[in-house]
Design an enzyme around this catalytic site. Structure first.
Site, PDB file in Angstrom:
ATOM      1  N   VAL A 277     -24.680   4.197  -1.080  1.00 15.80           N
ATOM      2  CA  VAL A 277     -24.923   3.411  -2.430  1.00 15.80           C
ATOM      3  C   VAL A 277     -24.005   4.313  -3.198  1.00 15.80           C
ATOM      4  CG1 VAL A 277     -27.097   2.407  -2.296  1.00 15.80           C
ATOM      5  CG2 VAL A 277     -27.078   4.834  -2.596  1.00 15.80           C
TER       6      VAL A 277
ATOM      7  N   LYS B 199       1.053  -1.243   0.082  1.00 14.54           N
ATOM      8  CA  LYS B 199      -0.092   0.250   0.129  1.00 14.54           C
ATOM      9  C   LYS B 199       0.720   1.103   0.055  1.00 14.54           C
ATOM     10  CE  LYS B 199      -4.519   1.123   0.514  1.00 14.54           C
ATOM     11  NZ  LYS B 199      -5.807   0.360  -0.123  1.00 14.54           N
TER      12      LYS B 199
ATOM     13  N   HIS C 235     -20.285   3.820  -5.654  1.00 16.29           N
ATOM     14  CA  HIS C 235     -19.682   2.953  -6.785  1.00 16.29           C
ATOM     15  C   HIS C 235     -20.304   1.337  -6.372  1.00 16.29           C
ATOM     16  CE1 HIS C 235     -17.131   6.438  -7.573  1.00 16.29           C
ATOM     17  NE2 HIS C 235     -17.617   6.026  -8.874  1.00 16.29           N
TER      18      HIS C 235
HETATM   19  P1  NAD Z   1     -17.931   5.332  -2.629  1.00 13.96           P
HETATM   20  O1  NAD Z   1     -17.109   6.369  -2.412  1.00 13.96           O
HETATM   21  O2  NAD Z   1     -18.293   5.402  -4.203  1.00 13.96           O
HETATM   22  O3  NAD Z   1     -19.345   4.999  -2.152  1.00 13.96           O
HETATM   23  C1  NAD Z   1     -19.519   5.335  -0.807  1.00 13.96           C
HETATM   24  C2  NAD Z   1     -20.758   5.971  -0.758  1.00 13.96           C
HETATM   25  O4  NAD Z   1     -21.242   5.886   0.984  1.00 13.96           O
HETATM   26  C3  NAD Z   1     -21.191   7.332  -1.025  1.00 13.96           C
HETATM   27  O5  NAD Z   1     -22.039   7.248  -1.876  1.00 13.96           O
HETATM   28  C4  NAD Z   1     -21.347   7.973   0.268  1.00 13.96           C
HETATM   29  O6  NAD Z   1     -21.822   9.246   0.011  1.00 13.96           O
HETATM   30  C5  NAD Z   1     -21.639   7.175   1.179  1.00 13.96           C
HETATM   31  N1  NAD Z   1     -21.588   7.584   2.585  1.00 13.96           N
HETATM   32  C6  NAD Z   1     -20.475   8.058   3.349  1.00 13.96           C
HETATM   33  N2  NAD Z   1     -20.928   8.264   4.576  1.00 13.96           N
HETATM   34  C7  NAD Z   1     -22.129   7.684   4.602  1.00 13.96           C
HETATM   35  C8  NAD Z   1     -22.883   7.354   6.014  1.00 13.96           C
HETATM   36  N3  NAD Z   1     -22.397   7.934   7.117  1.00 13.96           N
HETATM   37  N4  NAD Z   1     -24.028   6.716   5.920  1.00 13.96           N
HETATM   38  C9  NAD Z   1     -24.381   6.319   4.432  1.00 13.96           C
HETATM   39  N5  NAD Z   1     -23.781   6.646   3.193  1.00 13.96           N
HETATM   40  C10 NAD Z   1     -22.545   7.283   3.395  1.00 13.96           C
HETATM   41  O7  NAD Z   1     -17.090   4.015  -2.432  1.00 13.96           O
HETATM   42  P2  NAD Z   1     -17.342   2.775  -3.083  1.00 13.96           P
HETATM   43  O8  NAD Z   1     -16.114   2.538  -4.246  1.00 13.96           O
HETATM   44  O9  NAD Z   1     -18.403   2.330  -3.516  1.00 13.96           O
HETATM   45  O10 NAD Z   1     -16.512   1.702  -1.994  1.00 13.96           O
HETATM   46  C11 NAD Z   1     -17.490   1.518  -0.976  1.00 13.96           C
HETATM   47  C12 NAD Z   1     -16.742   0.863   0.095  1.00 13.96           C
HETATM   48  O11 NAD Z   1     -16.172  -0.258  -0.315  1.00 13.96           O
HETATM   49  C13 NAD Z   1     -15.300   1.653   0.770  1.00 13.96           C
HETATM   50  O12 NAD Z   1     -15.166   1.503   2.104  1.00 13.96           O
HETATM   51  C14 NAD Z   1     -14.417   1.222   0.079  1.00 13.96           C
HETATM   52  O13 NAD Z   1     -13.058   1.029   0.665  1.00 13.96           O
HETATM   53  C15 NAD Z   1     -14.785  -0.326  -0.272  1.00 13.96           C
HETATM   54  N6  NAD Z   1     -14.200  -1.006  -1.453  1.00 13.96           N
HETATM   55  C16 NAD Z   1     -14.437  -0.647  -2.453  1.00 13.96           C
HETATM   56  C17 NAD Z   1     -14.109  -1.351  -3.471  1.00 13.96           C
HETATM   57  C18 NAD Z   1     -14.122  -0.725  -5.075  1.00 13.96           C
HETATM   58  O14 NAD Z   1     -13.956  -1.443  -6.041  1.00 13.96           O
HETATM   59  N7  NAD Z   1     -14.756   0.428  -5.441  1.00 13.96           N
HETATM   60  C19 NAD Z   1     -13.052  -2.209  -3.515  1.00 13.96           C
HETATM   61  C20 NAD Z   1     -12.832  -2.831  -2.184  1.00 13.96           C
HETATM   62  C21 NAD Z   1     -13.459  -2.198  -1.057  1.00 13.96           C
END
Ligand code: NAD
Length: 373
Positions: free
Chosen positions: A195, A94, A197
């Protein structure tokens, strides 16, 4: 601050501190393990100093940099475990860049970071993470090929989120099979926290499978996008973890499962994408187990994205369904974790850590015995 004896440093192969005076770059690359392949993990751009705003400047600087070191070490080990449990030919690493990404994250600074990554000669592959964007990773790519998850290029795998969402979906099915005796989601209720990505794509999979969904987000446009595709009950973000449902899927930020929220959770299954969802590993999963709540370890269920990235690191063209087939295996891996945890009467998070450590150790032993021959 003790480094070599700290729990977070334990077992790291190499940690590199990087600076570039011209662009203001201050970065750390942590390589936890290359036993299974090149250490691969995101590049996080975060203002670690801001957390200590108000303290004298030298104190804020020391504490901020300590936080950055702790974060990169913890996250790199997490990547080793994630990649091992997904059966990938990738080790764990990382990187963090310290500072406000909007002020500092210029193409020049990202290129300087790329030059530093290039000097590591392929020991570490960087990808997008919190605070970095596809454009910023393109700037890194101007100086190095050791970068993955790019939008364009011969082996580019693009946005990992849909693959993460598919993995979470099959993980939810595996968890339901273990807890409720059937993997059918017909008539089940799933609460999705966040909700973005991943959560939005997960919502589509769940509705297609006949589940009722309850959603919450702090950004209204993200809720509207989900409602455009079909029905969902919308609740306040502060209530989502406590609604009546069969599965709680945290897909927002980490730390949402903690001593305050655990007693309020009504779901008997927690399975979502959010990284580091337990506030305290080993403590919160123990509390969940004691309440009869099945927890799908975050780094096992959310590995779909890194499974996609693996093809890019190894410069392999994705043929037919090979990526999907690998992502679907997440369900099988979780089944093994759940069964072992139940048989041993131990938290699933701890069991997954031990399984990952055994996979890494077996690879290290194999390398050592090959070298001795
Ligand atoms: P993202 O930022 O696109 O989505 C996160 C969503 O959560 C956003 O819509 C944000 O507005 C919402 N949010 C933030 N705080 C909140 C709260 N207190 N209550 C309700 N909603 C809230 O991120 P993502 O890419 O969808 O990833 C989501 C999670 O999954 C993260 O923790 C990320 O580290 C993990 N993750 C993502 C991936 C990936 O491929 N994108 C892979 C592994 C892990």
């Amino acid at each position: 601050m003790p480094v070599f004896d700290s729990r977070s440093f334990k077992d790291h192969e190499q940690v590199v501190f990087i600076s570039d005076e011209k662009t203001g770059l201050k970065a750390i690359v942590a390589v936890h393990s290359t036993a299974l392949g090149p250490a691969t993990g995101g590049c996080r751009f975060w203002d670690y100093y801001a957390t200590h705003k108000g303290s004298p400047v030298d104190v804020a600087q020391t504490r901020g940099e300590q936080d950055a070191v702790y974060d990169v070490l913890r996250l790199s080990r997490g990547m080793s475990y994630k990649n091992a449990m997904a059966g990938l030919r990738l080790g764990g690493g990382k990187s963090v860049i310290i500072g406000n990404s909007r002020e500092l994250g210029t193409p020049e600074l990202m290129a300087a970071f790329g030059r530093a990554v290039n000097k590591l000669g392929g020991m570490y592959y960087a990808a997008e993470d919190v605070g970095t964007s596809p454009d910023m990773m393109e700037a890194v790519h101007t100086e190095t090929d050791y970068v993955a998850g790019l939008a364009e290029g011969e082996f580019a795998t693009g946005d990992p989120s849909p693959h993460t969402a598919l993995g979470v979906f099959v993980g939810i099915k595996a968890a339901c099979e273990h807890k409720y005796g059937s993997d059918s989601l017909e008539g089940k209720t799933v609460a999705i926290q966040g909700v973005g990505h991943v959560g939005a794509v997960l919502a589509d999979h769940l509705r297609d499978a006949g589940a009722k969904i309850i959603i919450a987000d702090i950004v209204q446009s993200n809720i509207d996008a989900v409602l455009k595709n079909g029905p969902a009950e919308v609740v306040e973000p502060s209530r989502i973890h406590a609604v009546d449902c069969d599965v709680f899927a945290p897909c927002a930020l980490g730390g949402g499962i903690n001593p305050k929220t655990i007693p309020e959770i009504k779901a008997k299954v927690i399975a979502g994408a959010a990284n580091n969802v337990l506030e305290t590993e080993g403590v919160d999963d123990q509390a969940l187990m004691e309440r009869g709540i099945l927890y799908a370890p975050d780094y096992v269920i959310n590995a779909g994205g890194i499974i996609s990235v693996e093809f890019e690191v190894h410069k392999e063209k994705i043929q037919g369904d090979m990526r999907k087939t690998k992502v679907l295996r997440i369900g099988e891996t979780l089944k093994e974790v759940f069964e072992t945890a139940e048989k041993d009467g131990r938290p699933s998070g701890i069991v997954a850590n031990e399984m990952a450590e055994a996979i890494i150790k077996a690879a290290q032993d194999k390398t050592l015995s090959a070298a001795a021959e």
